[in-house]
Design a protein around this motif. Structure first.
Motif, PDB file in Angstrom:
ATOM      1  N   LYS A  16      38.002  39.982  33.009  1.00 18.75           N
ATOM      2  CA  LYS A  16      37.409  40.304  34.306  1.00 18.75           C
ATOM      3  C   LYS A  16      38.322  39.842  35.434  1.00 18.75           C
ATOM      4  O   LYS A  16      38.489  40.534  36.437  1.00 18.75           O
ATOM      5  CB  LYS A  16      36.029  39.660  34.442  1.00 18.75           C
ATOM      6  N   GLY A  17      38.918  38.695  35.276  1.00 21.80           N
ATOM      7  CA  GLY A  17      39.849  38.184  36.288  1.00 21.80           C
ATOM      8  C   GLY A  17      41.076  39.061  36.415  1.00 21.80           C
ATOM      9  O   GLY A  17      41.557  39.330  37.518  1.00 21.80           O
ATOM     10  N   MET A  18      41.594  39.530  35.278  1.00 19.31           N
ATOM     11  CA  MET A  18      42.753  40.416  35.301  1.00 19.31           C
ATOM     12  C   MET A  18      42.411  41.744  35.967  1.00 19.31           C
ATOM     13  O   MET A  18      43.209  42.286  36.741  1.00 19.31           O
ATOM     14  CB  MET A  18      43.255  40.689  33.887  1.00 19.31           C
ATOM     15  N   ALA A  19      41.246  42.271  35.683  1.00 20.04           N
ATOM     16  CA  ALA A  19      40.821  43.537  36.289  1.00 20.04           C
ATOM     17  C   ALA A  19      40.714  43.388  37.803  1.00 20.04           C
ATOM     18  O   ALA A  19      41.100  44.293  38.557  1.00 20.04           O
ATOM     19  CB  ALA A  19      39.487  43.986  35.706  1.00 20.04           C
ATOM     20  N   LEU A  20      40.221  42.260  38.257  1.00 24.01           N
ATOM     21  CA  LEU A  20      40.115  42.016  39.693  1.00 24.01           C
ATOM     22  C   LEU A  20      41.492  41.944  40.350  1.00 24.01           C
ATOM     23  O   LEU A  20      41.717  42.545  41.410  1.00 24.01           O
ATOM     24  CB  LEU A  20      39.341  40.711  39.947  1.00 24.01           C
ATOM     25  N   VAL A  21      42.430  41.272  39.720  1.00 20.13           N
ATOM     26  CA  VAL A  21      43.784  41.173  40.255  1.00 20.13           C
ATOM     27  C   VAL A  21      44.455  42.549  40.272  1.00 20.13           C
ATOM     28  O   VAL A  21      45.089  42.935  41.262  1.00 20.13           O
ATOM     29  CB  VAL A  21      44.623  40.159  39.437  1.00 20.13           C
ATOM     30  N   GLU A  22      44.310  43.308  39.210  1.00 25.10           N
ATOM     31  CA  GLU A  22      44.902  44.645  39.147  1.00 25.10           C
ATOM     32  C   GLU A  22      44.311  45.558  40.222  1.00 25.10           C
ATOM     33  O   GLU A  22      45.027  46.315  40.876  1.00 25.10           O
ATOM     34  CB  GLU A  22      44.687  45.253  37.766  1.00 25.10           C
ATOM     35  N   THR A  23      42.995  45.474  40.414  1.00 25.98           N
ATOM     36  CA  THR A  23      42.335  46.281  41.440  1.00 25.98           C
ATOM     37  C   THR A  23      42.849  45.919  42.827  1.00 25.98           C
ATOM     38  O   THR A  23      43.118  46.797  43.650  1.00 25.98           O
ATOM     39  CB  THR A  23      40.813  46.097  41.378  1.00 25.98           C
ATOM     40  N   ALA A  24      43.001  44.655  43.100  1.00 23.18           N
ATOM     41  CA  ALA A  24      43.509  44.220  44.405  1.00 23.18           C
ATOM     42  C   ALA A  24      44.926  44.747  44.642  1.00 23.18           C
ATOM     43  O   ALA A  24      45.239  45.216  45.740  1.00 23.18           O
ATOM     44  CB  ALA A  24      43.480  42.694  44.492  1.00 23.18           C
ATOM     45  N   ILE A  25      45.769  44.696  43.643  1.00 28.91           N
ATOM     46  CA  ILE A  25      47.142  45.188  43.786  1.00 28.91           C
ATOM     47  C   ILE A  25      47.148  46.696  44.030  1.00 28.91           C
ATOM     48  O   ILE A  25      47.861  47.191  44.907  1.00 28.91           O
ATOM     49  CB  ILE A  25      47.984  44.818  42.545  1.00 28.91           C
ATOM     50  N   VAL A  26      46.348  47.446  43.295  1.00 27.01           N
ATOM     51  CA  VAL A  26      46.306  48.896  43.448  1.00 27.01           C
ATOM     52  C   VAL A  26      45.759  49.274  44.824  1.00 27.01           C
ATOM     53  O   VAL A  26      46.284  50.178  45.496  1.00 27.01           O
ATOM     54  CB  VAL A  26      45.471  49.544  42.319  1.00 27.01           C
TER      55      VAL A  26
END
Length: 143
Positions: A16-26
């Protein structure tokens, strides 16, 4: 069994943390691209307005009874109407009254890039240079 549940919970939190970081970058990347396209469109629009000003100035300068001052006044009025401050207008040759029918007159309009930028973040002077300049050339008309 308890250890397996603990491992699964930890792994789910990490995903979940990785998905949040990836979403923020995108999202940041998409915002950057969106604003860069807006800046490009704005600069393109301003270049078209400069082209229009140069063309209208040349049109005035080639009329039989008009002078370079008349052409400059028309261009300055258009630039004010367009909201483009600091435009420099050059009519060449400067004395259009002495020209024969068919002689060429060139009107050049220049403006600092900083006066036409939308945000100034994406298409800076490094890409465009310090000034935007355009010109129009027409033949002097006979009376």
């Amino acid at each position: 069994m308890e250890r397996l549940k603990s491992f699964r919970n930890r792994r789910m939190r990490e995903e979940k943390g990785m998905a949040l970081v990836e979403t923020a970058i995108v999202i940041l990347l998409l915002l950057f691209i969106t604003f860069a396209m807006m800046e490009y469109g704005w600069i393109f629009h301003r270049i078209q307005q400069l082209n229009n000003g140069a063309r209208e100035g040349a049109r005035q300068a080639v009329l039989p009874d008009n002078t370079a001052a008349d052409a400059t006044a028309v261009v300055n009025q258009l630039m004010n109407d367009f909201g483009i401050p600091g435009a420099t207008v050059t009519v060449s040759p400067a004395n259009t009254g002495d020209l024969e029918s068919g002689d060429l007159i060139t009107v050049t309009v220049s403006v600092p890039v900083s006066n036409v930028e939308l945000t100034g973040l994406f298409l800076s002077e490094a890409f465009l240079g310090s000034t935007l300049s355009t010109s129009a050339t027409m033949a002097k008309e006979s009376p």
